[in-house]
Enzyme design. Sequence first.
Site, mmCIF file in Angstrom:
data_model
loop_
_atom_site.group_PDB
_atom_site.id
_atom_site.type_symbol
_atom_site.label_atom_id
_atom_site.label_comp_id
_atom_site.label_asym_id
_atom_site.label_seq_id
_atom_site.Cartn_x
_atom_site.Cartn_y
_atom_site.Cartn_z
ATOM 1 N N GLY A 8 0.423 -1.003 0.138
ATOM 2 C CA GLY A 8 0.062 0.009 0.088
ATOM 3 C C GLY A 8 1.156 1.160 -0.049
ATOM 4 O O GLY A 8 1.970 1.110 -0.166
ATOM 5 N N VAL A 13 1.868 -4.891 4.266
ATOM 6 C CA VAL A 13 1.597 -5.638 4.649
ATOM 7 C C VAL A 13 1.849 -7.275 4.762
ATOM 8 O O VAL A 13 1.383 -7.539 3.384
ATOM 9 C CB VAL A 13 -0.268 -5.646 5.523
ATOM 10 N N TYR A 100 -16.695 -1.909 -13.596
ATOM 11 C CA TYR A 100 -16.318 -1.052 -14.227
ATOM 12 C C TYR A 100 -16.316 -0.454 -15.537
ATOM 13 O O TYR A 100 -16.139 -1.252 -16.462
ATOM 14 C CB TYR A 100 -14.928 -0.944 -13.223
ATOM 15 N N GLY A 107 -8.096 -0.465 -8.240
ATOM 16 C CA GLY A 107 -7.478 -1.196 -7.660
ATOM 17 C C GLY A 107 -6.802 -2.426 -6.716
ATOM 18 O O GLY A 107 -7.899 -3.036 -6.821
ATOM 19 N N ALA A 108 -5.885 -3.545 -7.462
ATOM 20 C CA ALA A 108 -5.858 -4.154 -7.168
ATOM 21 C C ALA A 108 -6.338 -4.643 -5.458
ATOM 22 O O ALA A 108 -6.643 -5.723 -5.543
ATOM 23 C CB ALA A 108 -4.092 -4.834 -7.219
ATOM 24 N N ASP A 109 -6.337 -3.715 -4.182
ATOM 25 C CA ASP A 109 -6.441 -3.605 -2.936
ATOM 26 C C ASP A 109 -7.769 -3.947 -2.841
ATOM 27 O O ASP A 109 -8.755 -4.260 -2.191
ATOM 28 C CB ASP A 109 -5.963 -2.791 -2.201
ATOM 29 N N ARG A 110 -8.772 -2.946 -4.200
ATOM 30 C CA ARG A 110 -10.349 -3.080 -4.037
ATOM 31 C C ARG A 110 -10.448 -4.350 -4.305
ATOM 32 O O ARG A 110 -11.420 -4.703 -3.769
ATOM 33 C CB ARG A 110 -10.631 -1.512 -4.196
ATOM 34 N N ASP A 129 -12.553 -0.030 2.774
ATOM 35 C CA ASP A 129 -10.884 0.606 3.379
ATOM 36 C C ASP A 129 -10.220 1.544 3.853
ATOM 37 O O ASP A 129 -10.156 2.080 3.439
ATOM 38 C CB ASP A 129 -10.000 -0.220 2.530
ATOM 39 N N THR A 184 -7.357 24.222 20.745
ATOM 40 C CA THR A 184 -7.108 23.845 19.350
ATOM 41 C C THR A 184 -6.822 22.595 18.570
ATOM 42 O O THR A 184 -7.046 22.418 18.247
ATOM 43 C CB THR A 184 -6.174 24.924 18.758
#
Length: 268
Positions: A8, A13, A100, A107-110, A129, A184
């Site tokens: 990522g 990971v 799509y 994205g590959a992660d999706r 995610d 703040t």
Amino acid sequence: MLLVIDIGNTNVVLGVYRGKELVDFWRIGTDKDKTSDEYSVLIDQLFSYKGLERRKVKDVIISSVVPDLMHSLENTVIKLFGVNPLIVGPGVKTGMNVKYDNPRQVGADRIVNAVAAYEKYNGPLIVIDFGTATTFCAISSQGEYLGGTIAPGIKISSEALFQRASKLPRVELIKPGKTICKNTVNSMQSGIIYGYAGLVEQIVKKMKKEFKSNGVKVIATGGLATLIDSETQCIDKIDKFLTLDGLQIIFQRNEEDRQKKIQEKQAR
């Protein structure tokens, strides 16, 4: 054993599977400047620290949203484990029909998350995610990837506020407990966290309307999923190993085809 690697923008990971069992996992910082030798030393140390034998890793699968890092990680895998990794991308069987406009833009992660979520929880689903960007993915009851939404990640939003407003400090991402704040730092924490929770709830609400069906489950993953989940009612389950499990599932689907081809050749 199978080594799965998810590259990522913020973290890499890694997980080690024995069959369907996740034996161990690690999260390391994404560094485009690291060489394959440096990554090799780091991963070797991780295996040694956990008492895992590298020689037992027979296969590797990688998904990535950081093209600049692929060459280093592929070389690392070849050096350490002596295998050519399976790369999630065009030509790799996922078992999911992507609706799509241009499937190559997803994205590959999706896709990996969507595969794991449908396999584990069935559909219809919304998968959130919480990564560098926060992605919302819709999966139909038939297991089709319908599309989704991409929003700036909570850390990106926080960092932008710090960088663009000269008098505002960088703050820790923790809940201040109230919105009428007296300083703040708490004021910024309130806006970032509670505002982001509102963003999540609104997108999920609109996506559910577009599904036009009942029983849509919402699965969340990513490092900040727990923080946001505690401030919303729209997330049904947090699955912190969703991406790793998706890589394991995709590898098995492609391994079955590979073994069939080998058997067919042997039978000729």
